[in-house]
Design an enzyme around this catalytic site. Structure first.
Site, short mmCIF file in Angstrom:
data_model
loop_
_atom_site.label_atom_id
_atom_site.label_comp_id
_atom_site.label_asym_id
_atom_site.label_seq_id
_atom_site.Cartn_x
_atom_site.Cartn_y
_atom_site.Cartn_z
N CYS A 260 -37.16 -24.16 6.56
CA CYS A 260 -37.75 -23.54 5.37
C CYS A 260 -36.73 -23.00 4.38
CB CYS A 260 -38.71 -22.43 5.78
SG CYS A 260 -40.10 -23.05 6.72
N1 LIG Z 1 -41.50 -25.18 11.00
C1 LIG Z 1 -42.01 -24.17 10.34
O1 LIG Z 1 -41.89 -23.03 10.78
C2 LIG Z 1 -42.80 -24.39 9.04
C3 LIG Z 1 -43.48 -23.30 8.51
C4 LIG Z 1 -44.24 -23.48 7.35
C5 LIG Z 1 -44.27 -24.73 6.74
N2 LIG Z 1 -43.57 -25.78 7.25
C6 LIG Z 1 -43.68 -27.07 6.56
O2 LIG Z 1 -44.57 -27.90 7.29
C7 LIG Z 1 -44.16 -29.26 7.20
C8 LIG Z 1 -43.92 -29.83 8.57
O3 LIG Z 1 -42.87 -29.11 9.18
P1 LIG Z 1 -42.59 -29.13 10.74
O4 LIG Z 1 -41.61 -28.03 10.99
O5 LIG Z 1 -43.86 -29.15 11.50
O6 LIG Z 1 -41.86 -30.55 10.87
P2 LIG Z 1 -41.48 -31.33 12.22
O7 LIG Z 1 -40.32 -32.17 11.89
O8 LIG Z 1 -41.43 -30.39 13.37
O9 LIG Z 1 -42.75 -32.26 12.47
C9 LIG Z 1 -43.17 -33.22 11.60
C10 LIG Z 1 -43.72 -34.39 12.39
O10 LIG Z 1 -44.24 -35.33 11.46
C11 LIG Z 1 -43.99 -36.63 11.98
N3 LIG Z 1 -44.11 -37.61 10.90
C12 LIG Z 1 -43.26 -37.93 9.92
N4 LIG Z 1 -43.78 -38.84 9.11
C13 LIG Z 1 -45.02 -39.13 9.59
C14 LIG Z 1 -46.06 -39.99 9.17
N5 LIG Z 1 -45.94 -40.74 8.08
N6 LIG Z 1 -47.18 -40.03 9.91
C15 LIG Z 1 -47.31 -39.27 11.01
N7 LIG Z 1 -46.38 -38.41 11.44
C16 LIG Z 1 -45.24 -38.35 10.74
C17 LIG Z 1 -42.61 -36.52 12.58
O11 LIG Z 1 -42.39 -37.55 13.53
C18 LIG Z 1 -42.67 -35.13 13.22
O12 LIG Z 1 -43.09 -35.15 14.57
C19 LIG Z 1 -42.92 -29.25 6.30
O13 LIG Z 1 -43.33 -29.46 4.97
C20 LIG Z 1 -42.40 -27.84 6.45
O14 LIG Z 1 -41.63 -27.43 5.34
C21 LIG Z 1 -42.83 -25.62 8.41
#
Ligand SMILES: NC(=O)c1ccc[n+]([C@@H]2O[C@H](COP(=O)([O-])OP(=O)(O)OC[C@H]3O[C@@H](n4cnc5c(N)ncnc54)[C@H](O)[C@@H]3O)[C@@H](O)[C@H]2O)c1
Length: 419
Positions: A260
């Site tokens: 983030c």
């Molecule tokens: N991690 C946090 O604490 C957090 C908090 C708030 C918001 N976010 C936001 O949430 C979003 C996701 O973050 P995250 O930390 O869960 O990411 P992550 O990398 O942990 O997980 C994302 C998943 O999406 C999958 N993926 C990618 N492209 C894909 C597709 N086309 N179809 C299906 N699956 C697909 C990946 O393989 C991965 O497993 C981001 O925009 C991030 O900025 C994250």
């Protein structure tokens, strides 16, 4: 109950899927990463806030079906996009969000709801996702299907403010969409907060992260100057925090990391630059200060070793913590990893202990991963606390280390120096 599809089984998508399954929805968790899906199918969780027991219970109850096959996306009532939004060459990379939208578009039926949760700049839902769903489904947003945005506020490792107890901002492109989006989240969180359009919801998320980024940069720069002025910045921040109004304490540290803070504010500054041709100076300054903190940590360590007549080259340095955040195993964009790289680059023998980080890190080939113990502590020329996991035995550490550089202000003693 409802057929829920969560696209992206990561730190955001998996906890959401678990919660939706636990309240009775029928949930499909779709991810393109087959290894992650295989782990989930085998009842193994790679996200701290989701236990293996919880996962196994949802699967055996038939409430959660992980799949890497896009045909599993069929028949959803509500689909949530939780795919990554990284930077590529410093610019927003929406390719994962767009490919998720393309995948679920042909499965979008009349009456269905599509929700974006990925963090992105204001306008993403309406300008980038909506047209792809319309194109792939042949349907019209607001007429045939609903669409909105709801930012995630998940705080890995936080047991008080969980997914359920943290208020969730909800939005839709029109009244019907807002109603549909809100109706879903009302089933999984205690409180929903309505805003008037996806753009306000998208901006709200970026304000939250930019606020932290800027305030952490402020105390980091203060820490550097206070050290040079011979003032205890930690004590000063603690004193300032006794003001019951108008102040919120932030802690200095070796930099910011994770998915983030180093990334999201740049989505906002990019949008401002693109749409208005102006620079978002606060974001640029905070980026500059926070991204240089690992250099500052390495510099301070070099001075401390110099005091002891030791060059960095050949010095044995034990780093405590590789994760970007305490009590979590997430080493993405971690400043601790950057500190390790800098020290390795200067020829130090770097060893690192982190009981939480199990996935490979960028320094695994050059840094020896160890467990903290008397032998490691006494044979290190310097021990550096980068991530203050509760799992470390701090009494043992302070009693055994010759010199301890504490970047988290966790310890005190004659052999301890604070950042
Ligand atoms: N991690 C946090 O604490 C957090 C908090 C708030 C918001 N976010 C936001 O949430 C979003 C996701 O973050 P995250 O930390 O869960 O990411 P992550 O990398 O942990 O997980 C994302 C998943 O999406 C999958 N993926 C990618 N492209 C894909 C597709 N086309 N179809 C299906 N699956 C697909 C990946 O393989 C991965 O497993 C981001 O925009 C991030 O900025 C994250």
């Amino acid at each position: 109950m409802t057929n829920v599809l969560v696209v992206g089984m990561g730190y955001v998508g998996l906890p959401l899927a678990m919660r939706a399954a636990s309240v009775g929805h029928d949930v499909v968790g779709y991810d393109i990463d087959e290894s992650r899906i295989a782990l989930l199918a085998g009842g193994e969780s790679y996200v701290e806030d989701v236990t293996a027991g919880e996962l196994a219970a949802a699967i055996s109850a038939g409430k959660f079906r992980p799949s890497a096959d896009s045909s599993a996306c069929a028949n959803f009532d509500v689909a949530i996009i939780a795919t990554p939004t990284p930077l590529r060459d410093g610019l927003p990379d929406l390719s994962y969000v767009e490919s998720a939208a393309r995948t679920l578009a042909p499965y979008t039926r009349p009456g269905a709801t599509v929700i974006v949760e990925s963090t992105s700049y204001p306008g993403t839902t309406q300008e980038r996702v909506l047209p792809l769903i319309e194109e792939g489904s042949g349907l019209t947003a607001g007429v045939d299907f609903y669409i909105g945005y709801s930012p995630e506020r998940i705080d890995p490792g936080n047991s008080i403010w969980t997914f359920t107890t943290t208020p969730k901002i909800v939005s839709g492109i029109d009244e019907g969409s807002l109603k549909a989006v809100r109706a879903f989240y009302d089933t999984v969180v205690d409180e929903t907060v309505v805003v008037s359009s996806p753009r306000e919801a998208e901006l709200a998320k970026l304000i939250e992260n930019t606020f932290r980024h800027v305030n952490i940069a402020l105390v980091n720069e203060l820490a550097i100057f206070a050290h040079e002025l011979g003032i205890d910045v930690w004590e000063a921040i603690r004193a300032a925090a006794t003001k019951p109004f108008g102040f919120m304490p932030f802690a200095p540290g070796p930099g910011v990391g994770g998915h983030c803070l180093p990334i999201d504010p740049s989505y906002l500054s990019w949008r401002v630059e693109r749409a208005l041709g102006r620079n978002f100076r606060f974001v640029e300054l905070a980026d500059d200060i926070n991204s240089h903190m690992p250099d500052y940590v390495a510099h301070r360590l070099m001075l401390a070793l110099n005091e002891r007549g030791l060059p960095v080259k050949g010095a044995r340095i034990l780093l405590l913590g590789l994760a970007y955040k305490k009590n979590t195993g997430d080493a993405r964009e971690s400043p601790a990893v950057r500190v390790a790289q800098l020290l390795v680059g200067m020829g130090a023998q770097v060893r690192a202990a982190d009981p939480h980080v199990v996935e490979p890190t960028a320094v695994d080939s050059t840094v020896t991963r160890v467990h903290v113990g008397p032998e490691e502590l006494t044979s290190a020329d310097a021990v550096v606390l980068l991530t203050d996991h509760d799992a470390f035995d701090y009494d043992e550490i302070v009693s055994q280390a010759h010199y301890f550089f504490d970047c988290r202000h966790r310890l005190s003693g004659a052999n301890v120096e604070a950042l």
